[in-house]
Write an enzyme that holds these catalytic residues in place. Sequence first.
Site, PDB file in Angstrom:
ATOM      1  N   HIS A  18      14.709  -2.129  16.670  1.00 47.94           N
ATOM      2  CA  HIS A  18      15.208  -1.164  15.677  1.00 47.94           C
ATOM      3  C   HIS A  18      15.965  -1.907  14.562  1.00 47.94           C
ATOM      4  CE1 HIS A  18      15.260   1.928  19.147  1.00 47.94           C
ATOM      5  NE2 HIS A  18      14.374   2.368  18.283  1.00 47.94           N
ATOM      6  N   LYS A  42      15.816  15.837  25.469  1.00 45.97           N
ATOM      7  CA  LYS A  42      15.666  14.558  26.165  1.00 45.97           C
ATOM      8  C   LYS A  42      16.932  14.280  26.950  1.00 45.97           C
ATOM      9  CE  LYS A  42      12.938  10.696  24.394  1.00 45.97           C
ATOM     10  NZ  LYS A  42      13.013   9.480  23.568  1.00 45.97           N
ATOM     11  N   ARG A  91       4.856  -0.584  16.267  1.00 48.36           N
ATOM     12  CA  ARG A  91       4.780  -1.775  17.113  1.00 48.36           C
ATOM     13  C   ARG A  91       3.334  -2.150  17.419  1.00 48.36           C
ATOM     14  NH1 ARG A  91       8.440   0.491  21.645  1.00 48.36           N
ATOM     15  NH2 ARG A  91       7.295   2.276  20.862  1.00 48.36           N
ATOM     16  N   SER A 129      13.402   1.127  24.200  1.00 45.54           N
ATOM     17  CA  SER A 129      14.712   1.484  24.758  1.00 45.54           C
ATOM     18  C   SER A 129      14.604   1.762  26.249  1.00 45.54           C
ATOM     19  CB  SER A 129      15.278   2.701  24.033  1.00 45.54           C
ATOM     20  OG  SER A 129      15.493   2.405  22.679  1.00 45.54           O
TER      21      SER A 129
END
Length: 160
Positions: A18, A42, A91, A129
């Site tokens: 990030h 979440k 990514r 993460s």
Amino acid sequence: MEKIAVYPGTFDPITNGHLDVIKRGAEIFDTLIILVAERKEKHTLFNINERIELVKCATKGVKNVIVKPLNGLLVEFLKKNDVKFILRGLRAVSDFDYEFQMALTNSMLYKEVETVFVMSSREFIFLSSSLVREIASYGGDTSMFVPECATKKLAEKVVK
Ligand code: COA
């Protein structure tokens, strides 16, 4: 005209991947607003205030960056604050479907908006993460994956 972009995300926690996107975005735009999304749906490891603090701590030395919470729809924030650009990092090919879906949905909801992608630097392509959270949950060393303040907080969370 001043070019302002938002970089939205959950940042649970912020990773070096990030941070790489943030540093590069801060070079492209005059101001980069990092939006830390609440994500009530979440179950995050860090609450919104903790995630904001970690992003602030990690970006202390980066110019042109502001950190704010995001509680509602991203496009509502953009409209209210007259921001036209969304920054996101890509990514691998696996990110494409999700990112394409979000970019198209956001542009349906707000047609002036443009999503700008930067490609992840090679060393961060694998990073996420959840991988970092998993390493921390087993007491592993996360220092090569996340900024220093996040390493400490991850270790504290696991001990608790
Ligand atoms: N380097 C490292 N990791 C990266 C990365 C990079 N460059 N880019 C993405 N990731 C990883 C994150 O680590 C995270 O991993 P995890 O799923 O394993 O935890 C995952 O990719 C995505 O995280 P993040 O970049 O924080 O973004 P997100 O997908 O959680 O963000 C929002 C989604 C917040 C942008 C989106 O839900 C949103 O806009 N919400 C607001 C409500 C709204 O408007 N919804 C409609 C959207 S169309």
